[in-house]
Design an enzyme around this catalytic site. Structure first.
Site, PDB file in Angstrom:
ATOM      1  N   GLY A 234       0.772  -1.243   0.000  1.00  0.00           N
ATOM      2  CA  GLY A 234       0.000   0.000   0.000  1.00  0.00           C
ATOM      3  C   GLY A 234       0.798   1.286   0.000  1.00  0.00           C
ATOM      4  O   GLY A 234       0.236   2.348   0.252  1.00  0.00           O
TER       5      GLY A 234
ATOM      6  N   TRP B 290       2.047   2.994  -2.520  1.00  0.00           N
ATOM      7  CA  TRP B 290       1.574   3.941  -3.538  1.00  0.00           C
ATOM      8  C   TRP B 290       0.246   4.563  -3.091  1.00  0.00           C
ATOM      9  O   TRP B 290       0.016   5.752  -3.273  1.00  0.00           O
ATOM     10  CB  TRP B 290       1.394   3.244  -4.904  1.00  0.00           C
ATOM     11  CG  TRP B 290       2.682   3.061  -5.657  1.00  0.00           C
ATOM     12  CD1 TRP B 290       3.928   2.931  -5.114  1.00  0.00           C
ATOM     13  CD2 TRP B 290       2.854   2.996  -7.080  1.00  0.00           C
ATOM     14  NE1 TRP B 290       4.858   2.781  -6.116  1.00  0.00           N
ATOM     15  CE2 TRP B 290       4.237   2.816  -7.318  1.00  0.00           C
ATOM     16  CE3 TRP B 290       1.991   3.050  -8.168  1.00  0.00           C
ATOM     17  CZ2 TRP B 290       4.765   2.703  -8.616  1.00  0.00           C
ATOM     18  CZ3 TRP B 290       2.518   2.940  -9.451  1.00  0.00           C
ATOM     19  CH2 TRP B 290       3.883   2.776  -9.670  1.00  0.00           C
TER      20      TRP B 290
ATOM     21  N   ASP C  78      -5.780  -5.423  -4.862  1.00  0.00           N
ATOM     22  CA  ASP C  78      -4.670  -6.394  -4.842  1.00  0.00           C
ATOM     23  C   ASP C  78      -5.228  -7.790  -4.540  1.00  0.00           C
ATOM     24  O   ASP C  78      -6.318  -7.933  -3.980  1.00  0.00           O
ATOM     25  CB  ASP C  78      -3.619  -6.022  -3.776  1.00  0.00           C
ATOM     26  CG  ASP C  78      -2.260  -6.655  -4.084  1.00  0.00           C
ATOM     27  OD1 ASP C  78      -1.377  -5.949  -4.610  1.00  0.00           O
ATOM     28  OD2 ASP C  78      -2.081  -7.870  -3.821  1.00  0.00           O
TER      29      ASP C  78
ATOM     30  N   ASP D 238      -8.314 -10.180  -8.189  1.00  0.00           N
ATOM     31  CA  ASP D 238      -7.316 -10.458  -9.222  1.00  0.00           C
ATOM     32  C   ASP D 238      -7.606  -9.555 -10.419  1.00  0.00           C
ATOM     33  O   ASP D 238      -8.697  -9.631 -11.003  1.00  0.00           O
ATOM     34  CB  ASP D 238      -7.443 -11.944  -9.604  1.00  0.00           C
ATOM     35  CG  ASP D 238      -6.437 -12.370 -10.645  1.00  0.00           C
ATOM     36  OD1 ASP D 238      -5.856 -11.508 -11.317  1.00  0.00           O
ATOM     37  OD2 ASP D 238      -6.240 -13.595 -10.782  1.00  0.00           O
TER      38      ASP D 238
ATOM     39  N   ASP E 289       1.404  -1.157 -10.230  1.00  0.00           N
ATOM     40  CA  ASP E 289       2.782  -1.535  -9.863  1.00  0.00           C
ATOM     41  C   ASP E 289       2.865  -3.057  -9.742  1.00  0.00           C
ATOM     42  O   ASP E 289       3.676  -3.587  -9.005  1.00  0.00           O
ATOM     43  CB  ASP E 289       3.135  -0.840  -8.531  1.00  0.00           C
ATOM     44  CG  ASP E 289       4.608  -0.948  -8.185  1.00  0.00           C
ATOM     45  OD1 ASP E 289       5.431  -1.059  -9.114  1.00  0.00           O
ATOM     46  OD2 ASP E 289       4.932  -0.925  -6.982  1.00  0.00           O
TER      47      ASP E 289
ATOM     48  N   LYS F   1       4.086  -0.730 -14.247  1.00  0.00           N
ATOM     49  CA  LYS F   1       5.409  -1.353 -14.221  1.00  0.00           C
ATOM     50  C   LYS F   1       5.549  -2.286 -15.428  1.00  0.00           C
ATOM     51  O   LYS F   1       4.600  -2.999 -15.761  1.00  0.00           O
ATOM     52  CB  LYS F   1       5.563  -2.161 -12.935  1.00  0.00           C
ATOM     53  CG  LYS F   1       6.980  -2.649 -12.774  1.00  0.00           C
ATOM     54  CD  LYS F   1       7.227  -3.723 -11.758  1.00  0.00           C
ATOM     55  CE  LYS F   1       6.576  -3.754 -10.446  1.00  0.00           C
ATOM     56  NZ  LYS F   1       7.404  -3.260  -9.348  1.00  0.00           N
TER      57      LYS F   1
HETATM   58  N1  SAM Z   1       2.756  -0.594  -5.239  1.00  0.00           N
HETATM   59  C1  SAM Z   1       2.786  -1.464  -4.079  1.00  0.00           C
HETATM   60  C2  SAM Z   1       3.187  -0.624  -2.898  1.00  0.00           C
HETATM   61  O1  SAM Z   1       3.609   0.492  -3.105  1.00  0.00           O
HETATM   62  O2  SAM Z   1       3.055  -1.088  -1.763  1.00  0.00           O
HETATM   63  C3  SAM Z   1       3.717  -2.643  -4.279  1.00  0.00           C
HETATM   64  C4  SAM Z   1       3.180  -3.630  -5.260  1.00  0.00           C
HETATM   65  S1  SAM Z   1       4.023  -5.155  -5.207  1.00  0.00           S
HETATM   66  C5  SAM Z   1       5.523  -4.771  -5.996  1.00  0.00           C
HETATM   67  C6  SAM Z   1       3.199  -6.096  -6.420  1.00  0.00           C
HETATM   68  C7  SAM Z   1       1.801  -6.501  -6.041  1.00  0.00           C
HETATM   69  O3  SAM Z   1       1.174  -7.029  -7.208  1.00  0.00           O
HETATM   70  C8  SAM Z   1       1.723  -7.607  -4.992  1.00  0.00           C
HETATM   71  O4  SAM Z   1       1.101  -7.112  -3.833  1.00  0.00           O
HETATM   72  C9  SAM Z   1       0.862  -8.677  -5.653  1.00  0.00           C
HETATM   73  O5  SAM Z   1      -0.060  -9.285  -4.776  1.00  0.00           O
HETATM   74  C10 SAM Z   1       0.145  -7.871  -6.722  1.00  0.00           C
HETATM   75  N2  SAM Z   1      -0.393  -8.679  -7.820  1.00  0.00           N
HETATM   76  C11 SAM Z   1       0.278  -9.532  -8.626  1.00  0.00           C
HETATM   77  N3  SAM Z   1      -0.573 -10.108  -9.503  1.00  0.00           N
HETATM   78  C12 SAM Z   1      -1.808  -9.573  -9.250  1.00  0.00           C
HETATM   79  C13 SAM Z   1      -3.094  -9.769  -9.823  1.00  0.00           C
HETATM   80  N4  SAM Z   1      -3.274 -10.629 -10.830  1.00  0.00           N
HETATM   81  N5  SAM Z   1      -4.141  -9.072  -9.325  1.00  0.00           N
HETATM   82  C14 SAM Z   1      -3.957  -8.220  -8.288  1.00  0.00           C
HETATM   83  N6  SAM Z   1      -2.762  -7.995  -7.693  1.00  0.00           N
HETATM   84  C15 SAM Z   1      -1.698  -8.666  -8.173  1.00  0.00           C
END
Ligand code: SAM
Length: 291
Positions: A53, A55, A78, A94, A119, A159
């Site tokens: 969280g 961002w 997320d 998802d 992200d 990203k």
């Molecule tokens: N921007 C976030 C922050 O600032 O805290 C960090 C994000 S982290 C690098 C990547 C996130 O992508 C993870 O929490 C993961 O659960 C989520 N993620 C990956 N695939 C996903 C999907 N299909 N649907 C939702 N979230 C997903």
């Protein structure tokens, strides 16, 4: 790698804890915004793949700074459950699934977002082609959701992994935005293939009908890609974060206590329901299967 060694190696990881951000990723959004001012005038925003969280914290702080009771709308999504953040509506879902897209759209009550950020990152397998493919799929899922809720002229930030097929993703994005660039904040390591696509001025093709299913499942993803006349595009590559005195590739000395020891700060927010919690519980109860 232990938290202690990460603390020693990574200045942005340490800074995040002392500045109160849940993750070092916060600096990526901050550094991109410093250069491109993407948060100026934003009132409605979707933060895809938002956990833990940081961002959303940046968005909440920036967009609600003048008036915490503003009608600013921040929706965070997320797979993982996220601890609450003031002024942020959290959805657990998802982003590659139609039902999640529907939940996000419902949050906007027919109005449109100024900005969508993503992200998202898969659990990396370190098999680069596979990781890059899954990452591109997340970007295209985020784009699909954006076609349903982004206002004309709106901004999209996601990203990407700059692998060998990234030009195909750029080509797809260029169909929907008049300006597409690849940006790399200083807090991302140079050695990493991670960067961000910043897409400005959302203007979908005249005949494009947004649909929940446009990208899904994978078979339709390839149909979606063939919408493009060209499957490859080259976009400008721009670095940002010059204002930060810290370079992610450098090591900086840690602060020591009176006894000369480094005491790491605790995390700003412990994970609420991490995937490893079940394992720890089974281990504690001596319930792990014996092979
Ligand atoms: N921007 C976030 C922050 O600032 O805290 C960090 C994000 S982290 C690098 C990547 C996130 O992508 C993870 O929490 C993961 O659960 C989520 N993620 C990956 N695939 C996903 C999907 N299909 N649907 C939702 N979230 C997903």
């Amino acid at each position: 790698m232990g938290k202690r060694s990460k603390d020693k190696r990574d200045i942005y990881y340490r800074l995040a804890k002392s500045d109160g951000w849940r993750a070092r990723s916060a600096y990526k959004l901050i550094q991109i915004d410093e250069k491109f001012k993407i948060l100026d005038e934003v009132r409605r925003v979707v933060d895809l793949c938002a956990a833990p969280g940081s961002w959303s914290q940046v968005l909440s702080k920036r967009l609600r700074a003048d008036d915490p009771n503003t009608d600013t709308k921040i929706v965070a999504v997320d797979l993982m459950i996220m601890a609450p953040i003031d002024g942020v509506t959290c959805i657990c879902g998802d982003i590659t699934k139609g039902e999640t897209a529907k939940e996000i759209v419902n949050q906007f009550d027919g109005s449109l977002a100024d900005l969508v950020v993503c992200d998202g990152a898969p659990d990396v397998s370190h098999k680069s082609d596979f990781d890059e493919y899954v990452q591109s799929y997340l970007v295209l899922s985020a784009l699909n959701i954006s076609t349903l809720i982004l206002k004309p002229g709106g901004t999209f930030l996601a990203k990407i992994f700059r692998g060998k097929d990234v030009n195909r993703v750029y080509a797809k994005l260029k169909q929907f935005f008049t300006e597409v660039m690849c940006v790399k904040p200083k807090c991302c390591r140079n050695s990493s293939i991670e960067a961000y696509v910043l897409c400005k001025n959302y203007s979908p093709p005249a005949n494009y009908e947004p649909t929940m299913q446009a990208l899904l499942p994978l078979k339709e993803t390839s149909d979606f890609l063939t919408l493009s006349q060209s499957t490859n595009a080259i976009v400008p590559f721009i670095c940002c974060g010059e204002e930060s005195p810290y370079d992610a590739d450098m090591c900086y000395p840690v602060e020591l206590d009176a006894e000369g020891k480094h005491v790491p700060l605790p995390p700003v927010q412990e994970p609420i329901s991490p995937p490893y919690a079940k394992y720890l519980m089974m281990k504690r109860n001596n319930e792990l299967p014996k092979y």
